[in-house]
Design a protein around this motif. Structure first.
Motif, mmCIF file in Angstrom:
data_model
loop_
_atom_site.group_PDB
_atom_site.id
_atom_site.type_symbol
_atom_site.label_atom_id
_atom_site.label_comp_id
_atom_site.label_asym_id
_atom_site.label_seq_id
_atom_site.Cartn_x
_atom_site.Cartn_y
_atom_site.Cartn_z
ATOM 1 N N ARG A 246 17.039 55.541 2.310
ATOM 2 C CA ARG A 246 16.672 56.417 3.430
ATOM 3 C C ARG A 246 16.146 57.749 2.918
ATOM 4 O O ARG A 246 15.063 58.187 3.283
ATOM 5 N N GLU A 252 12.383 58.707 8.852
ATOM 6 C CA GLU A 252 12.610 59.594 9.982
ATOM 7 C C GLU A 252 13.612 58.980 10.930
ATOM 8 O O GLU A 252 13.607 57.776 11.168
ATOM 9 N N ARG A 253 14.492 59.823 11.439
ATOM 10 C CA ARG A 253 15.408 59.350 12.463
ATOM 11 C C ARG A 253 14.843 59.739 13.820
ATOM 12 O O ARG A 253 14.018 60.638 13.946
ATOM 13 N N ALA A 288 15.077 62.122 8.032
ATOM 14 C CA ALA A 288 16.376 61.481 7.952
ATOM 15 C C ALA A 288 17.387 62.360 7.218
ATOM 16 O O ALA A 288 18.586 62.299 7.462
ATOM 17 N N GLU A 312 18.782 55.265 13.711
ATOM 18 C CA GLU A 312 18.534 55.317 12.266
ATOM 19 C C GLU A 312 17.274 54.500 11.977
ATOM 20 O O GLU A 312 16.992 53.525 12.675
#
Ligand SMILES: Nc1ncnc2c1ncn2[C@@H]1O[C@H](COP(=O)(O)OP(=O)(O)OP(=O)(O)O)[C@@H](O)[C@H]1O
Ligand SMILES: [Mg+2]
Lengths: 344, 285
Positions: A246, A252-253, A288, A312
C-alpha cells in the motif's frame, strides 16, 4: 526496498544481481536483420529463507518465468550469482533436480502418453525415492488432490485442471526442499483453485517446503504469501510484506461521505479531492499513507455529515499502480541495439 | 557423451557419475517405452515386420541386379552382401539406440526440452531414450540375416582374429553412426530442421556403404573417407578382410584406424552436444 531475509546466515535461495539477456534477430526492412538484446531479467537480488512462501508477481513479459528457469537450471544466467541450498543450478543441474519441485502451469512435466500412475512410478525410479516415502507421499497427494479416479488415465486425456493437480503431485513425490510454482492456477475453476491453494498451504506448513509462487491471480498471493516480490521489466520494484504494498504503491484510500442534502462537490479539504458526487453522497480520495481522522474532522466542521465509510485500496489496483509506474521510463532502455548494455 | 552440455560436473568423478546416471535413466525410459509398445503386441509385430520388409527391399534390389550380372564393381554377390550386412547392422544398432534424437528439434522449438532439464538425469540420455522404437529391431535382424548368409558364402578363412574384426567393425560402425546422430541432434539446437541433413548422412550413408566403393567416383569415396569418415564403418576394414585393394591406394594401416576414428567422432559429437545444450534458451511461454 526491504530485504526481510538479508540477515539470514544461509538463505535457501540466494540470488544476487541475476541477469538474463536474450539476443533476438528482428527483421528491419526487407533484407536487413538486426540483432537486439532483450534484458528479460535485469539484475535482481533477493533471498528466501527456508520455509517461506513468497509470491512473485509482475505483468506479462516481466521476467518471472525466465527467473524461475534460471533458478531451476533450465537457463544459464547471463550474469549474477545464484545458489539454491548452496548449489549452482547451471553447474550442478542434476544434483539440484533431486531437491526441487517445479510446476509449470503452461506445460506438463509428466509423460504425455503414460497413465498418471505410470508417470509417478517413473518419477519414483528416476528420483530414487525410498519406497516408504513414495507410498506415503503418493497417498497424501492422491487424497488431498482427489487423484484416485485419474491414476489410470493417460496424461493426454486429462483436463487442464486434472493435469495440473497431477503435475503438482509429481513435483512433490520426492520431498523437495523448494517448490517453484509458475502459474499453477491458470485456467482452473474456483473449486480447483481453492483445492490447489489449500494443498500448497499444507505442504508448506507441514513439510516446511519453501515455495516461490508466480501467478496473475492475486487471490493466490493474498491467501498464501505474506511476502511478495514484484518484478517489472526485469527489475524488482518491490520486495516486502504484502501489507507494505500500500505504502509502496502510493495507493489512495477513499472516504465516502453521506451529507444531509445534495451539495456542490466538497472543496478545500487539504490532501483530499472529490472524485464523484451522487445526490447527497460524495467520494473523496486521499493518499493511503495519510491518516483519515483529520480529514473527517475537516469535512464535519464545514458540511452537514450524516454517515461515512472508508475504503482501502484493493491489492489488484495497487499492483496495477505499480505496474503502470514501472512502464513509464524504463521501456525505451529495455531493448537495446546490439553492443549497448552488453551482458555482464 | 552422456554428460550435460556446458554444465560441467566436477572433474572426472562427475563425468563417471553422470554417465552412470545417464545409463540408469536411459534404461528406465527404454523399459517404459518397450512395455507400452508391447502392450499393443499386434501393432508392434506389424511395425517390426514393416521395418524388416522396407529394409529387405533394398537387398532385393541388389539380388535383382545380380540376376543379370556376375559382379558389381568387381565384387561378387556374397561380398556385396557382406558390405550390406555390416553397414546395415551398424546403422540399425545406432538407429535403435539413438534414432529418436531427430525429434530434438521439435522439443527445442516448442520448449518442451525444459521438462527434461528438470529431471535428475542427463538430457542426452533422456532425448536418446525418448520414444524408444523397438520396431527398429527389424532392420537389425534383416542385416544380420544377410550378413550371416554372406559369411557362409565368402571364401574367407574365418580365424578368431577375423571374426573379432567383424565384431569390432560392428561396434565402431555403430559408434560412428551414433556420433553422426548426436552431432545432427546438436545442430538442431540452432537449426531445428537439421534432422534432414543428419538423415542424409546416416540413412543416405548407409545406402552408399551397401555398395562396393569401386562403383563410385573417386571424389565421393574421398569425401566419405576424409570428410565424413563413414568409410571406416565397413569399407576400409571389409576391403582388408576380403583381400581387396583400396581404390584410394591408402597405406594399409589406415584400415585399422576404425576405433580411433570412432572415438574421435564421438568426442567431437560430445563437444557439439555440450555446446548446443549450453546455448539452449527455452521459449517465451
Ligand atoms: N527464449 C526466449 N527467447 C527470446 N526472448 C525471450 C525468451 N524467453 C523470454 N523472452 C523474453 O523475455 C521477457 C520475459 O519473459 P518471461 O517469460 O520471463 O515473462 P513472464 O514474466 O513469465 O510473463 P508472463 O506473465 O506473460 O508469463 C519477455 O520480453 C520475453 O519476450
Ligand atoms: Mg511466465
Amino acid at each position: 526496498m526491504t530485504d526481510p531475509a538479508g540477515t539470514d546466515p544461509e538463505p535457501l535461495i540466494d540470488v544476487r544481481g541475476l541477469e538474463k539477456v536474450f539476443t533476438v534477430r528482428r527483421k528491419a526492412g526487407r533484407l536487413r536483420r538486426v540483432r537486439e538484446e532483450v534484458r528479460a531479467v535485469d539484475g535482481i537480488t533477493f533471498q528466501v529463507p527456508r520455509g517461506e512462501m513468497v509470491g512473485y508477481i509482475g505483468p506479462n513479459g516481466a521476467g518471472k518465468s525466465t527467473t524461475i528457469k534460471m533458478l531451476t537450471g533450465i537457463l544459464v544466467p547471463s550474469g549474477g550469482r545464484l545458489r539454491i541450498a548452496g548449489i549452482d543450478p547451471a553447474r550442478e543441474r542434476t544434483r539440484l533436480a533431486r531437491r526441487i519441485g517445479v510446476v509449470f502451469g503452461q506445460r506438463t512435466t509428466l509423460w504425455w502418453d503414460l497413465p498418471l500412475a505410470d508417470s509417478y512410478e517413473l518419477v519414483r525410479r528416476m528420483y530414487r525415492i525410498p519406497d516408504a516415502v513414495y507410498r506415503a507421499n503418493l497417498a497424501r497427494c492422491v487424497e488431498l488432490l482427489d487423484l484416485a479416479p485419474l491414476l489410470a488415465v493417460p496424461v493426454r486425456q486429462l483436463s487442464l485442471g486434472q493435469r495440473m493437480r497431477g503435475d503438482i503431485a509429481a513435483a512433490l513425490l520426492h520431498d523437495p526442499e523448494v517448490l517453484y510454482l509458475d502459474e499453477p492456477t491458470i485456467g482452473l475453476d474456483v473449486i480447483s483453485k481453492a483445492k490447489v491453494r489449500e494443498f500448497v498451504r499444507e505442504v508448506n506448513a507441514e513439510r516446511g517446503t519453501t515455495v516461490l509462487l508466480t501467478t496473475h491471480d492475486l487471490t493466490d498471493i493474498e491467501q498464501l504469501c505474506r511476502r511478495v516480490m514484484v518484478i517489472d521489466h526485469g527489475r524488482l520494484v518491490y520486495d516486502g510484506a504484502l501489507d507494505g504494498l500500500r505504502a509502496a504503491a502510493d495507493g489512495e484510500r477513499t472516504l465516502v461521505v453521506d451529507l444531509e442534502r445534495e451539495l456542490p462537490p466538497i472543496d478545500g479539504v487539504p490532501g483530499a479531492r472529490t472524485v464523484r458526487v451522487e445526490g447527497p453522497r460524495q467520494w473523496l480520495v486521499f493518499p493511503a499513507a495519510q491518516s483519515a481522522a483529520p480529514l473527517v474532522t475537516a469535512v464535519a466542521e464545514r458540511y452537514p455529515l450524516v454517515d461515512l465509510s472508508l475504503r482501502e485500496p484493493d491489492v489488484e489496483s495497487l499492483i496495477a499502480e505499480l505496474y503502470a509506474r514501472g512502464a513509464t521510463g524504463t521501456e525505451p532502455g529495455r531493448r537495446t541495439p546490439d553492443g549497448q548494455g552488453a551482458p555482464a | 557423451m552422456a554428460d550435460d552440455g556446458g554444465r560441467p560436473a566436477a572433474g572426472r568423478d562427475g563425468w563417471r557419475a553422470a554417465a552412470a546416471q545417464g545409463l540408469y535413466a536411459y534404461g528406465l525410459i527404454v523399459r517404459m517405452w518397450v512395455r507400452s509398445t508391447l502392450a499393443y503386441r499386434a501393432s508392434f509385430v506389424m511395425m517390426a515386420v514393416g521395418n524388416f520388409a522396407a529394409c529387405a527391399l533394398d537387398f532385393v534390389a541388389i539380388l535383382l541386379m545380380f540376376s543379370r550380372i556376375d559382379a558389381l564393381g568387381g565384387f561378387s554377390l556374397p561380398e556385396v552382401a557382406f558390405l550390406y550386412g555390416t553397414s546395415g547392422l551398424s546403422l540399425g544398432l545406432a538407429d535403435l539406440l539413438l534414432g529418436s534424437m531427430d525429434r530434438l528439434g521439435r522439443r527445442v522449438r516448442d520448449g518442451t526440452l525444459d521438462v527434461l532439464l528438470l529431471r535428475p538425469a542427463p538430457v542426452f540420455a533422456q532425448v536418446a531414450a525418448d520414444r524408444f522404437a523397438l520396431r527398429r529391431l527389424g532392420r537389425i535382424s534383416q542385416a544380420l540375416l544377410v550378413l550371416g548368409w554372406s559369411v557362409t558364402r565368402l571364401e574367407v578363412d574365418w580365424t578368431v582374429g577375423r571374426v573379432l574384426l567383424v565384431v569390432l567393425m560392428a561396434v565402431c560402425g555403430t559408434a560412428i553412426f551414433g556420433a553422426v546422430f548426436t552431432t545432427g541432434a546438436a545442430f538442431q539446437f540452432w537449426a531445428q530442421d537439421a534432422a534432414e541433413v543428419q538423415n542424409s548422412f546416416t540413412y543416405g550413408g548407409n545406402a552408399l556403404l551397401q555398395y562396393p566403393p569401386t562403383v563410385f567416383a573417386k571424389d565421393l569415396v574421398r569425401g566419405v573417407t576424409f570428410v565424413v569418415p563413414l568409410a571406416f564403418v565397413n569399407w576400409l576394414p571389409a576391403l582388408r578382410l576380403l583381400g581387396r585393394p583400396d581404390p584410394l591406394g591408402l597405406p594399409g594401416w589406415v584400415d585399422f584406424l576404425g576405433p580411433a576414428v570412432a572415438a574421435l567422432m564421438c568426442a567431437g559429437a560430445a563437444l557439439a552436444w555440450r555446446y548446443g545444450l549450453r546455448g539452449y534458451r527455452s521459449t517465451g511461454s
